[in-house]
Write a protein that holds these residues in place. Structure first.
Motif, PDB file in Angstrom:
ATOM      1  N   VAL A 125     -25.781 -63.833  57.570  1.00 48.51           N
ATOM      2  CA  VAL A 125     -24.413 -63.418  57.270  1.00 48.51           C
ATOM      3  C   VAL A 125     -24.182 -63.390  55.763  1.00 48.51           C
ATOM      4  O   VAL A 125     -23.568 -62.454  55.243  1.00 48.51           O
ATOM      5  N   ALA A 126     -24.665 -64.402  55.064  1.00 50.04           N
ATOM      6  CA  ALA A 126     -24.493 -64.434  53.609  1.00 50.04           C
ATOM      7  C   ALA A 126     -25.184 -63.240  52.960  1.00 50.04           C
ATOM      8  O   ALA A 126     -24.637 -62.624  52.027  1.00 50.04           O
ATOM      9  N   GLY A 127     -26.361 -62.890  53.435  1.00 55.06           N
ATOM     10  CA  GLY A 127     -27.067 -61.720  52.908  1.00 55.06           C
ATOM     11  C   GLY A 127     -26.314 -60.428  53.182  1.00 55.06           C
ATOM     12  O   GLY A 127     -26.234 -59.544  52.319  1.00 55.06           O
TER      13      GLY A 127
ATOM     14  N   ALA B  88     -24.676 -57.819  50.492  1.00 54.92           N
ATOM     15  CA  ALA B  88     -24.961 -56.380  50.515  1.00 54.92           C
ATOM     16  C   ALA B  88     -23.667 -55.575  50.530  1.00 54.92           C
ATOM     17  O   ALA B  88     -23.564 -54.551  49.844  1.00 54.92           O
ATOM     18  N   LEU B  89     -22.674 -56.027  51.279  1.00 53.57           N
ATOM     19  CA  LEU B  89     -21.395 -55.318  51.311  1.00 53.57           C
ATOM     20  C   LEU B  89     -20.689 -55.367  49.952  1.00 53.57           C
ATOM     21  O   LEU B  89     -20.083 -54.384  49.520  1.00 53.57           O
ATOM     22  N   ARG B  90     -20.764 -56.502  49.274  1.00 55.64           N
ATOM     23  CA  ARG B  90     -20.174 -56.600  47.933  1.00 55.64           C
ATOM     24  C   ARG B  90     -20.889 -55.657  46.970  1.00 55.64           C
ATOM     25  O   ARG B  90     -20.268 -55.012  46.130  1.00 55.64           O
TER      26      ARG B  90
ATOM     27  N   THR C  12     -21.283 -50.522  43.499  1.00 56.27           N
ATOM     28  CA  THR C  12     -22.159 -49.466  43.013  1.00 56.27           C
ATOM     29  C   THR C  12     -22.198 -48.299  43.995  1.00 56.27           C
ATOM     30  O   THR C  12     -21.885 -48.447  45.175  1.00 56.27           O
ATOM     31  N   LEU C  13     -22.613 -47.194  43.472  1.00 58.70           N
ATOM     32  CA  LEU C  13     -22.834 -46.009  44.287  1.00 58.70           C
ATOM     33  C   LEU C  13     -24.296 -45.621  44.100  1.00 58.70           C
ATOM     34  O   LEU C  13     -24.746 -45.384  42.972  1.00 58.70           O
ATOM     35  N   GLU C  14     -25.045 -45.594  45.178  1.00 58.44           N
ATOM     36  CA  GLU C  14     -26.449 -45.221  45.102  1.00 58.44           C
ATOM     37  C   GLU C  14     -26.606 -43.792  45.588  1.00 58.44           C
ATOM     38  O   GLU C  14     -26.101 -43.428  46.649  1.00 58.44           O
TER      39      GLU C  14
END
Length: 119
Positions: A81-83, A87-89, A94-96
């Protein structure tokens, strides 16, 4: 200490391990913390006994192993969950994108959270 006291401690630990299992299955982290303090007290009392006074621990050994597997699973779930939250943050900051050759590039701080006031 007498054998009855040693057996009483084992019975207390046995009951506590059952409570710990229920808390783990329910995901009650606060209860697990409270049970840990009680478990430490029981184990300290057991360690204070003479080796000849210590009763047979095979009864609770299986429960200890079972609860350890549940704790490991709970910790793995928390790490997952922390990972995912990290990832959501990262996605929000950023925009990839990919260029025409297929290389990934990131544009950081796409969203500017500043408000400009004009007179």
């Amino acid at each position: 200490m007498t054998h009855e006291t040693a057996q009483s401690l084992i019975d207390q630990l046995d009951s506590l391990l059952d409570d710990e299992r229920c808390a783990l299955l329910d995901g009650d982290i606060e209860a697990i913390g409270a049970l840990l303090k009680r478990k430490e007290g029981i184990i300290d009392a057991m360690n204070a006994q003479k080796p000849s006074d210590q009763a047979d621990m095979t009864k609770v050994q299986g429960k200890v192993v079972r609860n350890q597997a549940l704790l490991d699973g709970a910790l793995q779930g928390i790490r997952t969950v922390a990972g995912r939250l990290a990832a959501l943050r990262r996605v929000r900051r950023t925009l990839e994108t990919y260029d025409k050759t297929g290389r990934k590039s990131a544009i950081s701080d796409v969203i500017d959270h500043k408000v400009e006031k004009r007179a």
